[in-house]
Design an enzyme around this catalytic site. Sequence first.
Site, PDB file in Angstrom:
ATOM      1  N   HIS A  97      42.396  50.209  33.510  1.00 53.80           N
ATOM      2  CA  HIS A  97      42.467  49.371  34.711  1.00 53.80           C
ATOM      3  C   HIS A  97      41.840  47.996  34.443  1.00 53.80           C
ATOM      4  O   HIS A  97      42.426  46.958  34.754  1.00 53.80           O
ATOM      5  CB  HIS A  97      41.743  50.086  35.846  1.00 53.80           C
ATOM      6  CG  HIS A  97      41.812  49.371  37.158  1.00 53.80           C
ATOM      7  ND1 HIS A  97      42.551  49.815  38.222  1.00 53.80           N
ATOM      8  CD2 HIS A  97      41.208  48.229  37.595  1.00 53.80           C
ATOM      9  CE1 HIS A  97      42.420  48.991  39.240  1.00 53.80           C
ATOM     10  NE2 HIS A  97      41.600  48.022  38.896  1.00 53.80           N
ATOM     11  N   GLU A  98      40.662  48.002  33.848  1.00 50.22           N
ATOM     12  CA  GLU A  98      39.971  46.730  33.609  1.00 50.22           C
ATOM     13  C   GLU A  98      40.657  45.913  32.519  1.00 50.22           C
ATOM     14  O   GLU A  98      40.688  44.682  32.580  1.00 50.22           O
ATOM     15  CB  GLU A  98      38.504  46.978  33.258  1.00 50.22           C
ATOM     16  CG  GLU A  98      37.701  47.682  34.340  1.00 50.22           C
ATOM     17  CD  GLU A  98      37.864  47.062  35.713  1.00 50.22           C
ATOM     18  OE1 GLU A  98      38.028  45.830  35.804  1.00 50.22           O
ATOM     19  OE2 GLU A  98      37.835  47.800  36.702  1.00 50.22           O
ATOM     20  N   HIS A 101      43.269  43.717  33.863  1.00 50.17           N
ATOM     21  CA  HIS A 101      42.803  42.460  34.453  1.00 50.17           C
ATOM     22  C   HIS A 101      42.728  41.327  33.430  1.00 50.17           C
ATOM     23  O   HIS A 101      42.515  40.172  33.815  1.00 50.17           O
ATOM     24  CB  HIS A 101      41.435  42.661  35.107  1.00 50.17           C
ATOM     25  CG  HIS A 101      41.496  43.297  36.456  1.00 50.17           C
ATOM     26  ND1 HIS A 101      42.224  42.772  37.496  1.00 50.17           N
ATOM     27  CD2 HIS A 101      40.922  44.432  36.952  1.00 50.17           C
ATOM     28  CE1 HIS A 101      42.094  43.536  38.563  1.00 50.17           C
ATOM     29  NE2 HIS A 101      41.312  44.552  38.266  1.00 50.17           N
ATOM     30  N   HIS A 107      45.388  42.902  42.651  1.00 48.16           N
ATOM     31  CA  HIS A 107      45.962  44.245  42.602  1.00 48.16           C
ATOM     32  C   HIS A 107      47.306  44.233  43.340  1.00 48.16           C
ATOM     33  O   HIS A 107      47.431  44.742  44.442  1.00 48.16           O
ATOM     34  CB  HIS A 107      45.012  45.255  43.231  1.00 48.16           C
ATOM     35  CG  HIS A 107      43.760  45.463  42.463  1.00 48.16           C
ATOM     36  ND1 HIS A 107      42.609  44.748  42.710  1.00 48.16           N
ATOM     37  CD2 HIS A 107      43.469  46.294  41.424  1.00 48.16           C
ATOM     38  CE1 HIS A 107      41.665  45.142  41.873  1.00 48.16           C
ATOM     39  NE2 HIS A 107      42.153  46.068  41.080  1.00 48.16           N
TER      40      HIS A 107
END
Length: 524
Positions: A97-98, A101, A107
């Site tokens: 998930h990170e 980024h 999101h």
Amino acid sequence: MRGIQGTAGEVGEITVLKSKPKSADALALLKKIHHLTKPIMKKHGWYLPTLSEFFPTNPNLLGININGGHKICIRLRPQHAPDSFLDLDQLIGTMLHELTHNVRGPHDQIFYKQLDELQDEFDKLGQTGYLAWTGDGRRVGAGVGHNVGMEQARKLALEKLEQREKMARLLGKGGKLGGIAVDTKGKRRSDIIADNMAQTHTLTTEWKEDYPYEVLHFLPAPDSPPPSSTSPRITILFIPGNPGLVSYYTSFLERILDTLPPSTQAYAVGHLAHSPSATPRKRTPPPEQLQAQVKHKVEWIDGLAKSEDFGLPGSGKNTRLVLVGHSIGAWISLKVLEQRPDLITSVNLLFPTISDMSTAPNGRRLSLLFSPRLHLPLSLSTGFLSYIPTSILKPVIGILSNQTEDESRATTTALVQSPATVVAAVSMAAEEMEKVKELNKDILKEYGARMRWYWAAGDTDGWVSPSSIVEIEDTLDEAGYAKDKRIRCVEQPGLKHAFVLKREGVESLAKKVAAWVKEDCLAK
């Protein structure tokens, strides 16, 4: 990922919280997370300078990506049992998930499409046998504490939903999120992943060409019903004052969202070059800063509109876009409304500096501080402050500025330690004095019905001249717009222009803004 130098796939430094129990095990766990995701990092050309453990007070905050890939922090331990560790499967999900980024901050659909691709790549690694062994003779997930099953139930439901085994190595069994059973029925993978960040927010640093800016994003609740034209979803876009640091407004936006439908989401988009966590690649702020900030916000909305069905009440569209602008952010908001009127339902203008700034009390008193001649001394002085430990500087800032909230003290401390941000803020202020003069009466007359106003009590706002307020009121009266959408602060001693620096200001004004948003977007 611009400006990050290093070998793709590698991590420069891994740090843990040595004050927590089993710090050696925490270090081994972070190394394992890196080992398992290293092929993905290498494929995408990602070098991570720092991978760190963190233990935020918000139990739902699992990870954070700082400055677009300069540092990733991961929660390793459950809030209620800091001497144990979260499931490795969940930690890998957080890491992916990170890493996403690195290429996308909000999101949105673009983010989750990229995250899906990373998860697909991780699954393929499992098919090659790479994930079967972690390098120390144990299978993935073996020997790691299973004290919290937040991700497991979510992923088990996803496995049933998609009828695929591709997520098997990331899935577990049973579990609850925050003590409440997770309902994943009928949800897409993106919705379920978003549930990871429920009731929290992300703060990321993004880039527009050569300049960084901050984005604060509050997610809607993942189990919210889909929007419709009769039951629309609300998206709030907050535009800050100067300096354009969105961290000042975190609590304010939290309080606004407290009383709005759970499907509401909010973004606070900072100003170009106003980002203490990153250094612009150009030594000077963007030319024509004010117009650059307006263009940036318009382009941001255009990008968001690709995945959101923005429209006015009665248009048949299912999402309402509300702008909230503070100080010079109000001036920017009106410019944005002028360019995108079909997308914006309402504009809330808080302590608006939209005309006659140079004649306002603070404009006259502080004009010399905005001189370009002072940019170098300011840069040098803030450069000196950057060498003072934050633990020492933050309480001093609080005393000197009379800031009572830790959040605002921390933001101001980061500001004064960032020469580039200080120069950008000061040069933008100089441009405000020069260019924010004549009131744009045409936009007030055309779109006044969509505007709500909030001013300080009496003549107490040093950044808004009394004559400016009178001219705005007269223009709106002449156009026949209702007075009930214009409010003077009646609280004593009254809210100040920099209302976010005090808790009382945040609470009372947030309630008013939330009520406005409900009335403008949800009233039948």
